[in-house]
Write an enzyme that holds these catalytic residues in place. Structure first.
Site, PDB file in Angstrom:
ATOM      1  N   LYS A 131       0.808  -1.221   0.000  1.00 42.89           N
ATOM      2  CA  LYS A 131       0.000   0.000   0.000  1.00 42.89           C
ATOM      3  C   LYS A 131       0.843   1.274   0.000  1.00 42.89           C
ATOM      4  O   LYS A 131       0.439   2.307  -0.549  1.00 42.89           O
ATOM      5  CB  LYS A 131      -0.933   0.015   1.209  1.00 42.89           C
ATOM      6  CG  LYS A 131      -2.019  -1.039   1.196  1.00 42.89           C
ATOM      7  CD  LYS A 131      -3.033  -0.772   0.104  1.00 42.89           C
ATOM      8  CE  LYS A 131      -4.228  -1.704   0.197  1.00 42.89           C
ATOM      9  NZ  LYS A 131      -5.224  -1.450  -0.862  1.00 42.89           N
ATOM     10  N   GLU A 185      -9.761   5.871   3.203  1.00 46.74           N
ATOM     11  CA  GLU A 185     -10.568   4.777   3.729  1.00 46.74           C
ATOM     12  C   GLU A 185      -9.647   3.570   3.893  1.00 46.74           C
ATOM     13  O   GLU A 185      -8.622   3.475   3.220  1.00 46.74           O
ATOM     14  CB  GLU A 185     -11.727   4.449   2.785  1.00 46.74           C
ATOM     15  CG  GLU A 185     -11.399   3.483   1.655  1.00 46.74           C
ATOM     16  CD  GLU A 185     -10.356   3.995   0.661  1.00 46.74           C
ATOM     17  OE1 GLU A 185      -9.569   3.155   0.151  1.00 46.74           O
ATOM     18  OE2 GLU A 185     -10.318   5.197   0.387  1.00 46.74           O
ATOM     19  N   SER A 202       1.584  -9.665  -0.909  1.00 52.17           N
ATOM     20  CA  SER A 202       1.257  -8.246  -0.792  1.00 52.17           C
ATOM     21  C   SER A 202       1.473  -7.670   0.597  1.00 52.17           C
ATOM     22  O   SER A 202       1.611  -6.453   0.752  1.00 52.17           O
ATOM     23  CB  SER A 202      -0.197  -8.005  -1.211  1.00 52.17           C
ATOM     24  OG  SER A 202      -1.085  -8.742  -0.390  1.00 52.17           O
TER      25      SER A 202
END
Length: 403
Positions: free
Chosen positions: A96, A118, A385
């Site tokens: 991210k 969010e 990830s």
């Protein structure tokens, strides 16, 4: 639908569409902000100083390039040559941060002082809070009350970084509802606020922009596999919620028609149970959060409740580019249940000494489904990830262990 990908794949188009998907299905009050964002991003893409700044922080702050690791014991179990793209080793523990770095640099360039975001699993919230702390910006993170409970360690991390975590109690109190509230905030505070979306979804230009920032994953992986194996992989795999880690890996391989693309969605308690989050495998086309894509909805078009053991995959839609790749038959998608994801978690922990995030565990849990479609010792790159620290409470609950 057949296309010569070598010649024609250049999306989104000028209208922000991937075929029929994408677009800007938003209130008129948001259109000026979206136009301002698109203009700023297009200028930044062409500005060498912006690119140099992004590369500097990617190298020296995030810790890129991340390794491409040959998982020898996992490979032996499945009869494939499995390489893991180690995004779990990024600063903050997940992919991210690649996107939040790009967007926060862009927000600063636009003169925005207040950042909203969010988050579901909390990793995007942590990454946004991290970058806001680094660059001295005000940070507000919307998070569903259910996810706040499931991801308490990440909530604490965000607060330690100076962010205000805003609980969302409406609807299912998960990621969908957090995104709804963030959009409402943005409409109210457009002048001074930048909305840092965490995935390749939402109105244009977010899907293409987030993909571009995340494509550093696939670019690195492509160069690394060529050095380590002397050839491209037979397949690339990633879990799919909104789709940012997936598109980050997939995008540089789309034109390479010899490389299969496989996305793995959250099958929850099974597709027949109705308790899942597999929009591409079991959804229908509709409009949500400013975009047209595949969604989980009832016959009246109302969004249906979702379920996944993984908070980061618990979303009723998917990014428009992935929807387009499905229609092109350029990518295949499978659904993996909660129990299959837990098996993937256990495999990586016990065979390779790595605790994966429950999102990544879904991709790891898909090998049983896809191995027969590959020849023995085919080369597969799987995007790991994120790391599993944030999910220890959930894993302990499943295993009926008290921490």
């Amino acid at each position: 639908m057949n296309l010569d990908l070598k010649k024609t794949y250049a999306y989104p188009d000028k209208r922000g569409r991937f075929g029929q998907y994408g677009g800007q299905y938003v209130a008129e009050t948001l259109m000026p902000a979206l136009r301002q964002l698109e203009e700023a991003y297009q200028k930044a893409k062409k500005d060498s100083s912006f690119q140099k700044e992004f590369q500097y922080f990617a190298l020296n702050y995030i810790g890129r390039p991340t390794p491409l690791y040959f998982a020898e014991r996992l490979s032996k179990k499945w009869g494939l040559k499995i390489y893991l793209k180690r995004e779990d080793l990024c600063h903050t523990g997940a992919h991210k941060v690649n996107n939040t770095l790009g967007q926060i640099l862009l927000a600063r360039r636009m003169g925005k002082k207040r950042i909203i975001a969010e988050t579901g699993a909390g990793q995007h919230g942590v990454a946004t809070a991290t970058m806001c702390a680094r660059f001295g910006l005000e940070c507000h993170v919307y998070m569903g009350e259910e996810d706040i409970y499931r991801q308490a360690p990440n909530v604490f991390r965000m607060k330690l970084l100076g962010a205000q975590v805003v609980p969302v109690t409406s609807g299912s109190a998960t990621l969908k509802d957090a995104m709804n509230e963030a959009l409402r905030d943005w409409i109210t505070n457009i002048e001074n606020t930048y909305y840092c979306i965490g995935t390749v979804a939402g109105p244009h230009p977010y899907p293409g922009m987030v993909r571009d920032f995340q494509s550093i994953i696939g670019k690195e992986a492509k160069n690394q596999i060529l050095k380590q194996e002397g050839r491209l992989p037979h397949g690339v795999m990633a879990c799919v919620g909104g789709g940012s880690n997936a598109m980050g890996l997939f995008y540089p391989f789309i034109k390479e028609k010899s490389v299969r693309i496989i996305g793995v969605e959250a099958g929850g308690e099974g597709l027949k149970s109705g308790k899942h989050a597999a929009a591409l495998v079991a959804g229908r086309v509709g409009v949500l959060h400013g975009q047209k894509s595949y969604l989980l909805q009832d016959q009246e078009g109302q969004i249906t409740p979702t379920h996944s053991i993984s908070a980061g995959l618990d979303y009723p839609g998917v990014g428009p580019e992935l929807a387009y790749l499905k229609d092109l038959k350029r990518a295949d998608f499978v659904a993996v249940t909660d129990s299959e994801a837990m098996q993937g978690f256990d495999d990586l922990a016990k065979l390779e000494g790595i605790l994966p995030a429950l999102e990544s565990s879904h991709a790891l849990g898909a090998f049983k489904k896809i191995k027969k479609s590959f020849k023995k010792n085919s080369i597969i790159i799987l995007n790991l990830s994120g790391r599993g620290d944030k999910d220890l409470n959930t894993v302990a609950k499943v295993k009926k262990v008290s921490l």
